[in-house]
Design an enzyme around this catalytic site. Structure first.
Site, PDB file in Angstrom:
ATOM      1  N   HIS A 130       0.825  -1.217   0.000  1.00  0.00           N
ATOM      2  CA  HIS A 130       0.000   0.000   0.000  1.00  0.00           C
ATOM      3  C   HIS A 130       0.852   1.257   0.000  1.00  0.00           C
ATOM      4  O   HIS A 130       1.950   1.296   0.566  1.00  0.00           O
ATOM      5  CB  HIS A 130      -1.006   0.001   1.157  1.00  0.00           C
TER       6      HIS A 130
ATOM      7  N   ASP B 175      -0.336   4.487   0.958  1.00  0.00           N
ATOM      8  CA  ASP B 175      -0.662   5.527   1.923  1.00  0.00           C
ATOM      9  C   ASP B 175       0.117   5.339   3.216  1.00  0.00           C
ATOM     10  O   ASP B 175       0.620   4.259   3.520  1.00  0.00           O
ATOM     11  CB  ASP B 175      -2.162   5.560   2.216  1.00  0.00           C
TER      12      ASP B 175
ATOM     13  N   ASP C  97       6.120   1.966   6.361  1.00  0.00           N
ATOM     14  CA  ASP C  97       4.825   1.294   6.322  1.00  0.00           C
ATOM     15  C   ASP C  97       3.933   2.083   5.369  1.00  0.00           C
ATOM     16  O   ASP C  97       3.325   3.062   5.760  1.00  0.00           O
ATOM     17  CB  ASP C  97       4.225   1.248   7.725  1.00  0.00           C
TER      18      ASP C  97
ATOM     19  N   GLU D 117      -4.950   1.872   2.799  1.00  0.00           N
ATOM     20  CA  GLU D 117      -4.915   0.698   3.674  1.00  0.00           C
ATOM     21  C   GLU D 117      -4.986   1.096   5.130  1.00  0.00           C
ATOM     22  O   GLU D 117      -5.616   0.404   5.954  1.00  0.00           O
ATOM     23  CB  GLU D 117      -3.623  -0.095   3.410  1.00  0.00           C
ATOM     24  N   GLU D 118      -4.363   2.209   5.483  1.00  0.00           N
ATOM     25  CA  GLU D 118      -4.288   2.608   6.880  1.00  0.00           C
ATOM     26  C   GLU D 118      -5.646   2.975   7.471  1.00  0.00           C
ATOM     27  O   GLU D 118      -5.796   3.018   8.695  1.00  0.00           O
ATOM     28  CB  GLU D 118      -3.319   3.784   7.048  1.00  0.00           C
TER      29      GLU D 118
ATOM     30  N   ASP E 194       3.838  -6.154   3.853  1.00  0.00           N
ATOM     31  CA  ASP E 194       3.376  -5.064   4.719  1.00  0.00           C
ATOM     32  C   ASP E 194       3.613  -5.380   6.194  1.00  0.00           C
ATOM     33  O   ASP E 194       2.950  -4.815   7.051  1.00  0.00           O
ATOM     34  CB  ASP E 194       1.877  -4.818   4.462  1.00  0.00           C
TER      35      ASP E 194
ATOM     36  N   HIS F  61       4.042   3.967  12.320  1.00  0.00           N
ATOM     37  CA  HIS F  61       2.986   4.924  12.668  1.00  0.00           C
ATOM     38  C   HIS F  61       3.456   6.038  13.596  1.00  0.00           C
ATOM     39  O   HIS F  61       2.624   6.678  14.243  1.00  0.00           O
ATOM     40  CB  HIS F  61       1.767   4.235  13.286  1.00  0.00           C
TER      41      HIS F  61
END
Length: 419
Positions: free
Chosen positions: A86, A88, A150, A184-185, A207, A389
């Site tokens: 992903h 994003d 990520d 995805e997040e 991921d 994150h």
């Protein structure tokens, strides 16, 4: 003898990709992608795929990037394998103006930068795996933003694999279907991927986190919005009349098991997690995410929310509290039974590259969970990154290189019939 990864351009790609802002917006449910900036990376990746010779590389109206690398000689009739990552980045930390740099780690705290006179660092106590990374070059942020490994590390690793396969046509692989997806997040990443057009028989998301970790189990997940509607009168004459919506929500939260919060759970433990509160004394709401690995326990958690609302409605009056539950994804393990070769091939590829392969349950979700539920079996591979994150996020350079090797070995294992 320690494993030594082959050279690739994964690092160069990661350093470029993380500087493109692609943060998704959890408050935008009306559009996919939730932020227009995700098209910036989507278009860049599509151009690079075409530059590698993947003539069908496209960017769809929802910023899904797809492309095909035809099978190597002798593998033309085998099922296509999907590789998915992903684009994003998470909304949990600033993501604009990412400034990656490389630190040669010599032990102790891993320092990302200094912000406002305060050192942003990750200690071995916070991340015990640092003890095994002494002497390595590590990509970090400057401490003001997340890094975006990520999952731009996954994107870079897949792109580096494709570049290697194009440059070395003798390397075995089936047809590879590649997808880079948005959002995805915020739980939307796999929702609009056209699986019929994608055409893969099975797939892997790239991921995950530490090298060697393989994920085929994840939480079943739902999001619950709990709304309290109060009865407002002047506080001077409120006795036995006023119902304060904020107080009612506090009572609701107190009815849920205090030990079943993320901060008190691990492994296969489920939880209730309040993530957002808004409103006034007249009307207020709180949003929970609800997680569990076991299907029965997961259903019971949703029922506990409704029972708490019923209790408070008996106490404060009918209609005071309402609960709206929206299921997000299911434990992918429920749909991967009988497909052990997906795990076995991944384990063999990681072990061939010097890793201690192990199955680790995902205390979260991946695009693979949604895709598996929709009919595309799709467990998850690691990227080699840590502390996602937030401003402490980092990834060793050697992990990027090693995962390209893992992917090369893995796709070769699908160049023969499975099952």
């Amino acid at each position: 003898m320690p494993y030594s990864p082959k050279p690739s351009d994964a690092l160069e790609r990661l350093l470029r990709y993380v500087q493109v802002d692609t943060q998704s917006d959890p408050h935008n449910d009306a559009e996919t992608p939730s932020t227009a900036c995700q098209f910036d990376l989507a278009n860049l990746l599509a151009d690079e795929l075409r530059g590698l010779g993947l003539v069908d590389a496209t960017v769809g109206e929802h910023a899904y990037v797809t492309a095909t690398l035809p099978a190597s000689e002798g593998a033309e009739g085998l099922p296509a394998l999907g590789l998915i990552a992903h684009m994003d980045t998470a909304p949990d930390a600033p993501a604009t103006g990412v400034k990656p740099h490389i630190v040669h780690y010599e032990g102790g705290a891993l320092v990302a930068g200094v912000v406002g006179g305060e050192t942003v660092e990750t200690t071995p106590e916070q991340c015990p795996d640092l003890a095994g990374l002494v002497g390595q070059d590590i990509v970090v942020t400057d401490g003001t933003t997340l890094l975006g490994a990520d999952d731009k590390a996954g994107v870079a690793e897949v792109m580096a694999l494709l570049a290697r396969l194009v440059a070395n046509p003798g390397l075995a692989h089936p047809a590879l279907r590649v997808a880079f997806v948005p959002d995805e997040e915020i739980g939307h990443g796999a929702a609009l991927l056209d699986l019929d057009a994608f055409g893969a028989e099975w797939a892997y998301t790239v991921d995950g986190e530490a090298l060697g970790e393989f994920n085929y189990e994840c939480f079943s997940a739902s999001q619950a919005t709990v709304t309290a509607t109060g009865v407002m009168v002047h506080p001077g004459s409120a006795k036995d009349v006023m119902v304060n919506a904020i107080t009612v929500l506090r009572e609701f939260d107190d009815l849920l098991p205090a030990a079943e919060r993320p901060e008190h759970t691990e492994g296969y433990d489920g939880f209730f997690h309040p993530i957002e509160v808004s409103g006034t004394a007249g009307k207020a709401s709180v949003t929970y995410i609800v997680r569990d690995f076991d299907a029965g326990k997961f259903a019971r958690r949703e029922e506990e929310l409704r029972e708490a609302a019923e209790f408070l409605n008996r106490r404060h009056g009918a209609g005071t509290v309402s609960v709206e539950v929206r299921e997000q994804y299911r434990n992918m393990a429920e749909h991967l039974r009988g497909l052990d070769f997906l795990r076995d091939n991944a384990f063999a590829a990681m072990e061939a590259c010097g890793m201690d392969a192990r199955a680790v349950p995902v205390r979260g979700g991946t695009d693979g969970a949604q895709l598996t539920l929709r009919g595309l079996p799709c467990p998850n591979l690691p990227t080699g990154g840590y502390c996602f994150h937030g401003v402490h996020e980092f990834i060793p350079v050697s992990s990027l290189e090693a995962m390209v090797d893992v992917l090369e070995d893995l796709v070769a294992r699908f160049a023969v019939p499975q099952r």
